[in-house]
Design a protein around this motif. Sequence first.
Motif, PDB file in Angstrom:
ATOM      1  N   ARG A  90       0.679   1.891   0.830  1.00 36.15           N
ATOM      2  CA  ARG A  90       1.492   0.476   1.185  1.00 36.15           C
ATOM      3  C   ARG A  90       2.799   0.374   0.503  1.00 36.15           C
ATOM      4  O   ARG A  90       2.758   0.650  -0.385  1.00 36.15           O
ATOM      5  N   PHE A 107      -0.935  -8.870  -2.565  1.00 35.94           N
ATOM      6  CA  PHE A 107      -1.926  -8.179  -1.792  1.00 35.94           C
ATOM      7  C   PHE A 107      -2.205  -6.811  -2.611  1.00 35.94           C
ATOM      8  O   PHE A 107      -2.827  -6.127  -2.230  1.00 35.94           O
ATOM      9  N   ASP A 108      -1.385  -6.815  -3.710  1.00 34.18           N
ATOM     10  CA  ASP A 108      -1.618  -5.512  -4.695  1.00 34.18           C
ATOM     11  C   ASP A 108      -2.615  -6.051  -5.648  1.00 34.18           C
ATOM     12  O   ASP A 108      -2.434  -7.145  -6.396  1.00 34.18           O
ATOM     13  N   HIS A 117      -5.222  -8.587   4.750  1.00 36.45           N
ATOM     14  CA  HIS A 117      -6.667  -7.896   5.008  1.00 36.45           C
ATOM     15  C   HIS A 117      -6.709  -6.412   4.752  1.00 36.45           C
ATOM     16  O   HIS A 117      -7.483  -5.621   4.258  1.00 36.45           O
ATOM     17  N   ARG A 118      -5.453  -5.681   5.071  1.00 41.24           N
ATOM     18  CA  ARG A 118      -5.124  -4.439   5.085  1.00 41.24           C
ATOM     19  C   ARG A 118      -4.868  -4.213   3.528  1.00 41.24           C
ATOM     20  O   ARG A 118      -5.203  -3.078   3.178  1.00 41.24           O
ATOM     21  N   GLY A 119      -4.313  -5.332   2.636  1.00 39.46           N
ATOM     22  CA  GLY A 119      -4.217  -4.892   1.119  1.00 39.46           C
ATOM     23  C   GLY A 119      -5.285  -5.189   0.358  1.00 39.46           C
ATOM     24  O   GLY A 119      -6.591  -4.915   1.008  1.00 39.46           O
ATOM     25  N   ALA A 120      -5.062  -5.358  -0.659  1.00 37.73           N
ATOM     26  CA  ALA A 120      -6.443  -5.794  -1.733  1.00 37.73           C
ATOM     27  C   ALA A 120      -6.286  -6.723  -2.667  1.00 37.73           C
ATOM     28  O   ALA A 120      -6.144  -6.471  -3.732  1.00 37.73           O
ATOM     29  N   PRO A 121      -6.160  -7.993  -1.904  1.00 35.57           N
ATOM     30  CA  PRO A 121      -5.847  -9.157  -2.836  1.00 35.57           C
ATOM     31  C   PRO A 121      -7.057  -9.305  -3.698  1.00 35.57           C
ATOM     32  O   PRO A 121      -8.120  -9.257  -3.334  1.00 35.57           O
ATOM     33  N   LYS A 154      -9.614   1.562  -0.085  1.00 35.51           N
ATOM     34  CA  LYS A 154      -8.248   0.733  -0.427  1.00 35.51           C
ATOM     35  C   LYS A 154      -7.139   1.559  -1.126  1.00 35.51           C
ATOM     36  O   LYS A 154      -6.239   1.038  -1.824  1.00 35.51           O
ATOM     37  N   HIS A 213      -4.892   3.358  -0.132  1.00 38.93           N
ATOM     38  CA  HIS A 213      -3.403   3.298   0.330  1.00 38.93           C
ATOM     39  C   HIS A 213      -2.846   2.154  -0.327  1.00 38.93           C
ATOM     40  O   HIS A 213      -1.514   2.174  -0.330  1.00 38.93           O
ATOM     41  N   THR A 214      -3.449   1.236  -1.045  1.00 37.59           N
ATOM     42  CA  THR A 214      -2.790   0.185  -1.673  1.00 37.59           C
ATOM     43  C   THR A 214      -2.379   0.633  -3.255  1.00 37.59           C
ATOM     44  O   THR A 214      -1.734  -0.212  -3.912  1.00 37.59           O
ATOM     45  N   TYR A 215      -2.797   1.694  -3.663  1.00 35.14           N
ATOM     46  CA  TYR A 215      -2.081   2.310  -4.827  1.00 35.14           C
ATOM     47  C   TYR A 215      -0.674   2.604  -4.865  1.00 35.14           C
ATOM     48  O   TYR A 215      -0.593   3.561  -4.161  1.00 35.14           O
ATOM     49  N   TRP A 236      -4.781  -0.341 -12.043  1.00 31.31           N
ATOM     50  CA  TRP A 236      -5.327  -0.471 -10.584  1.00 31.31           C
ATOM     51  C   TRP A 236      -6.722  -0.431 -10.323  1.00 31.31           C
ATOM     52  O   TRP A 236      -7.332  -1.519  -9.816  1.00 31.31           O
ATOM     53  N   TYR A 289     -12.498  -7.246 -10.117  1.00 31.66           N
ATOM     54  CA  TYR A 289     -12.771  -8.007  -8.720  1.00 31.66           C
ATOM     55  C   TYR A 289     -14.104  -8.164  -8.252  1.00 31.66           C
ATOM     56  O   TYR A 289     -14.669  -9.165  -8.010  1.00 31.66           O
TER      57      TYR A 289
END
Lengths: 213, 167
Positions: A20, A81-82, A150-154, B50, B52-54, B63, B70
């Motif tokens: 992302r 979203f990170d 939603h695609r991210g990771a909040p 998730k 891909h968010t890294y 991370w 969470y």
Amino acid sequence: MKLDALIERLTEDLSPVRPRRVWIDALIIALIAAGELALLFAVGIAHLDMHRVMSQPTVGWRIVSLGLISLVSGWLAIRSFDPTFSARGSMRWLALIVVLCVAYGVLTSGLPVAVASIVQRLAWHSGVQCASKIVLLSIPPLLALAVLGHRGAPTDLRRTPLLIGLAAAAWGAFVFVFACPFNDPLYILTWYGLACGIVTLVARLVLPRFARW
Amino acid sequence: MLAAQRGDAAAYRRLLVEAGAWLQRYYSRRLPASMVDDAAQEVLLSLHTKRHTYDSSKPFGPWLAAIARYKWIDRLRAMKDAPTEELDEELAVRDHGEAVQSARVLETLLATLKPAQANAIRLVKLEGLSIKEAAERLGQTMALVKVNIHRGLRQLSERAQEDGHEA
């Protein structure tokens, strides 16, 4: 399932992913927002006489305030979203910007003393229509930000929806400035504020369910 | 993680094994023992979905820690909302007398040590902290914590043997 078995399963399931990128998310939102503004002009809802619009006394305040709020909250929403990003500190600055923008409007509105004057200036029939249009204009950026979230990771499911709602609402109001015939700061503060408040509140209440992962 | 994002299965397996071990340590200090495995597995699944968010320009540890935290908060919230059963006033339970006795004996023995030694043993051997965490908590170097634990345990052992002989 044991941890080792899960690790084996996840390893087998591994496929390359495209990481992302914050700027790509920002670009997507910017394109959607710009497209909405262009559409407003294309279908003739916005004033065609831009010279007259820009000469209105409150237009500068509206454009700068709403543009700034939308830009800052939108950027913070995308950053949030990170999972490692915390919007806690930045939101104080955002709150300060909102307060300053509203304070400027209050100071220039010329507070009315008579109730009859307030009712007349609020023009509630037009006000409700304006607020409804702002809410409608907020929907495209709201949905786009929600999908990206939603695609991210909040990891902050209180602040992220709040930021999404505020960014979308401020953008909806910003776009509506170009179609709004009213100039009274009291009217603008009331109806724009109401519409932005509704969108932000709905986002705050609804989006956490959608953003949970 | 960067290699895993590109699809390198061997690197990904290594990462998951290390992350899994770290997560088990992380949750063993924060959740009941029965939940540790489930929580660690849940985070590994999230890490997978998730990944891909890294952001490869940032370190991996924070991370993973953010995701673990969470999920931990999520789990605590679920525990709070879960229905609980009221216990009977008269409930047959195992006798904990032996454990209490042992704890008292241990505290008595620890009290005979220097405070620095006793604290290092309490944190690392009883509470399960790592040497690094204990060093940070005590404001000592890691080497000093290790020395204090080593000397403290030796003295405890000697005293326990002496007590045994006396008894």
